[in-house]
Design an enzyme around this catalytic site. Structure first.
Site, PDB file in Angstrom:
ATOM      1  N   MET A  22      -9.318   7.516  -0.609  1.00 15.74           N
ATOM      2  CA  MET A  22     -10.202   7.873   0.508  1.00 15.74           C
ATOM      3  C   MET A  22     -10.781   9.263   0.282  1.00 15.74           C
ATOM      4  SD  MET A  22      -7.870   6.567   3.673  1.00 15.74           S
ATOM      5  CE  MET A  22      -7.036   4.982   3.644  1.00 15.74           C
TER       6      MET A  22
ATOM      7  N   MET B 127     -11.072  -6.654   5.039  1.00 15.86           N
ATOM      8  CA  MET B 127     -10.420  -5.622   5.863  1.00 15.86           C
ATOM      9  C   MET B 127     -10.155  -6.193   7.254  1.00 15.86           C
ATOM     10  SD  MET B 127      -9.970  -3.019   3.949  1.00 15.86           S
ATOM     11  CE  MET B 127      -9.142  -2.111   5.255  1.00 15.86           C
TER      12      MET B 127
ATOM     13  N   HIS C 286      -0.926  -1.416  -4.408  1.00 15.51           N
ATOM     14  CA  HIS C 286      -2.216  -1.150  -3.752  1.00 15.51           C
ATOM     15  C   HIS C 286      -2.374   0.356  -3.519  1.00 15.51           C
ATOM     16  CE1 HIS C 286      -5.673  -2.473  -1.296  1.00 15.51           C
ATOM     17  NE2 HIS C 286      -5.387  -1.461  -0.502  1.00 15.51           N
TER      18      HIS C 286
ATOM     19  N   GLY D 233      -2.881  -4.026   8.955  1.00 18.89           N
ATOM     20  CA  GLY D 233      -2.118  -4.552  10.085  1.00 18.89           C
ATOM     21  C   GLY D 233      -1.352  -5.834   9.798  1.00 18.89           C
TER      22      GLY D 233
ATOM     23  N   ASP E 186      -6.216  -6.931   4.094  1.00 19.98           N
ATOM     24  CA  ASP E 186      -5.698  -5.562   4.153  1.00 19.98           C
ATOM     25  C   ASP E 186      -5.860  -4.980   5.559  1.00 19.98           C
ATOM     26  OD1 ASP E 186      -5.025  -2.925   3.639  1.00 19.98           O
ATOM     27  OD2 ASP E 186      -6.687  -2.530   2.263  1.00 19.98           O
TER      28      ASP E 186
ATOM     29  N   GLY F 138      -3.400   3.777   7.819  1.00 15.05           N
ATOM     30  CA  GLY F 138      -2.390   2.737   7.921  1.00 15.05           C
ATOM     31  C   GLY F 138      -1.965   2.608   9.377  1.00 15.05           C
ATOM     32  N   GLY F 139      -1.197   1.585   9.669  1.00 16.02           N
ATOM     33  CA  GLY F 139      -0.577   1.453  10.987  1.00 16.02           C
ATOM     34  C   GLY F 139      -1.497   1.006  12.104  1.00 16.02           C
TER      35      GLY F 139
ATOM     36  N   HIS G  86      -8.170   0.476  -4.338  1.00 13.05           N
ATOM     37  CA  HIS G  86      -9.146   0.229  -3.269  1.00 13.05           C
ATOM     38  C   HIS G  86      -9.915   1.523  -3.028  1.00 13.05           C
ATOM     39  CE1 HIS G  86      -9.568  -0.865   1.312  1.00 13.05           C
ATOM     40  NE2 HIS G  86     -10.733  -0.835   0.692  1.00 13.05           N
TER      41      HIS G  86
ATOM     42  N   SER H  84       0.847  -1.190   0.000  1.00 12.40           N
ATOM     43  CA  SER H  84       0.000   0.000   0.000  1.00 12.40           C
ATOM     44  C   SER H  84       0.886   1.244   0.000  1.00 12.40           C
ATOM     45  CB  SER H  84      -0.885   0.018   1.246  1.00 12.40           C
ATOM     46  OG  SER H  84      -1.440   1.323   1.391  1.00 12.40           O
TER      47      SER H  84
ATOM     48  N   ASP I 167      -4.798   3.223  -2.035  1.00  8.37           N
ATOM     49  CA  ASP I 167      -5.931   3.491  -1.149  1.00  8.37           C
ATOM     50  C   ASP I 167      -6.517   4.859  -1.472  1.00  8.37           C
ATOM     51  OD1 ASP I 167      -6.099   1.188   0.627  1.00  8.37           O
ATOM     52  OD2 ASP I 167      -4.072   1.749   1.226  1.00  8.37           O
TER      53      ASP I 167
ATOM     54  N   GLY J 129      -9.337   3.482   6.692  1.00  8.92           N
ATOM     55  CA  GLY J 129      -9.115   4.902   6.904  1.00  8.92           C
ATOM     56  C   GLY J 129      -7.655   5.264   7.125  1.00  8.92           C
TER      57      GLY J 129
ATOM     58  N   MET K  28     -12.390   3.772  -1.278  1.00 12.23           N
ATOM     59  CA  MET K  28     -13.133   3.990  -0.033  1.00 12.23           C
ATOM     60  C   MET K  28     -13.822   5.340  -0.177  1.00 12.23           C
ATOM     61  SD  MET K  28     -10.136   2.561   2.460  1.00 12.23           S
ATOM     62  CE  MET K  28      -8.911   2.678   1.169  1.00 12.23           C
TER      63      MET K  28
HETATM   64  C1  DX5 Z   1      -6.625   1.134   5.339  1.00 13.39           C
HETATM   65  C2  DX5 Z   1      -6.037   0.771   4.003  1.00 13.39           C
HETATM   66  C3  DX5 Z   1      -4.853  -0.138   4.044  1.00 13.39           C
HETATM   67  C4  DX5 Z   1      -3.692   0.351   4.857  1.00 13.39           C
HETATM   68  C5  DX5 Z   1      -2.719  -0.764   5.107  1.00 13.39           C
HETATM   69  O1  DX5 Z   1      -7.805   1.811   5.119  1.00 13.39           O
HETATM   70  O2  DX5 Z   1      -7.011   0.148   3.204  1.00 13.39           O
HETATM   71  O3  DX5 Z   1      -4.448  -0.488   2.727  1.00 13.39           O
HETATM   72  O4  DX5 Z   1      -3.032   1.395   4.229  1.00 13.39           O
HETATM   73  O5  DX5 Z   1      -1.701  -0.251   5.902  1.00 13.39           O
HETATM   74  P1  DX5 Z   1      -1.046  -1.072   7.081  1.00 13.39           P
HETATM   75  O6  DX5 Z   1      -0.342  -2.228   6.440  1.00 13.39           O
HETATM   76  O7  DX5 Z   1      -0.133  -0.069   7.674  1.00 13.39           O
HETATM   77  O8  DX5 Z   1      -2.140  -1.496   7.986  1.00 13.39           O
HETATM   78 ZN    ZN Z   2      -6.461  -0.737   1.185  1.00 16.31          ZN
END
Ligand code: DX5
Ligand code: ZN
Length: 219
Positions: A38, A138, A34, A178, A176, A145-146, A67, A9, A36, A143, A69
């Site tokens: 948003m 998910m 990937h 963590g 996707d 990362g981390g 992806h 991502s 994201d 929303g 969102m």
């Molecule tokens: C969250 C995203 C993920 C996220 C993954 O909404 O869809 O793709 O960025 O990041 P990590 O691997 O840090 O959880």
């Molecule tokens: Zn994603």
């Protein structure tokens, strides 16, 4: 068993250098990119839109795993397809008519993904499973990362594997949120064949993305 693919991502990449970050991912052995997307509405965060994706496409020959969102997603599908998305993943809650949105993605010649939030049940998409190429599970609330991996979503992967057997249908199962070196083995064992990862790939081992991709795959 399907080949395990890693879809990094770019949410965790250096946004001032996205072109070279993507090149670096390809050289390091990533299978997909990937992205994201948003909207600050479907999820409480804002990222990038079609013009950025279009300009990033020039920096890699890998397929873009986009992806979405965003809501209402339906009217934006074409713009992301035109920008170069190869896989377009939508959330059932983000469209008024899931069948119409799936068909739209297919008509544009793109792969269709449908994503299940941690609280969304497999039943919501069960009748659509013969039309889709990928289910994105998910393992965090979308929303950011981390966040911390939610192991309870693994039951949905098992449920999907059972439906595949029972109905003799095939689709990819992507996970996707963590994903790290500790849980990658259990998600693969549960049946996921595409692993998304942002933080682990970009931040572990001082940002040695090749090492991190290899470690995620070899679990
Ligand atoms: C969250 C995203 C993920 C996220 C993954 O909404 O869809 O793709 O960025 O990041 P990590 O691997 O840090 O959880
Ligand atoms: Zn994603």
């Amino acid at each position: 068993m399907k080949k395990i693919q890693i879809s990094p991502s770019i949410l965790s990449a250096d946004f001032s250098q996205l072109g070279s970050e993507i090149k670096r991912l390809e050289e390091a052995g990533a299978d997909l990119i990937h992205v994201d997307v948003m909207d600050g509405h479907f999820v409480p965060n804002l990222t990038i839109g079609p013009p950025v994706i279009k300009s990033l496409k020039k920096h890699s020959s890998l397929k873009f795993d986009v992806h979405l969102m965003i809501t209402p997603v339906h009217n934006y599908i074409e713009a992301y397809s035109d920008a170069g998305a190869d896989i377009i993943t939508i959330h059932p809650e983000a469209t008024e008519d899931l069948t119409a949105s799936i068909l739209k993605i297919k008509d544009l010649g793109k792969k269709v993904g449908v994503s299940l939030n941690p609280e969304t049940k497999v039943n919501v998409i069960k009748q659509h499973l013969n039309q889709i190429d990928l289910v994105l599970i998910m393992s965090v609330n979308p929303g950011f990362g981390g966040q911390k991996f939610m192991p309870e979503v693994l039951n949905k992967i098992k449920e999907l594997k059972n439906i595949q057997k029972e109905k003799n249908i095939d689709f990819d199962i992507e996970i996707d949120g963590g994903i790290n070196f500790e849980n990658s083995k259990i998600v693969i064992e549960a049946g996921a064949n595409i692993l998304v990862s942002g933080t682990t790939i970009f931040k572990s081992n001082n940002g040695d993305i090749k090492k991190n991709i290899d470690l995620l795959k070899s679990r």
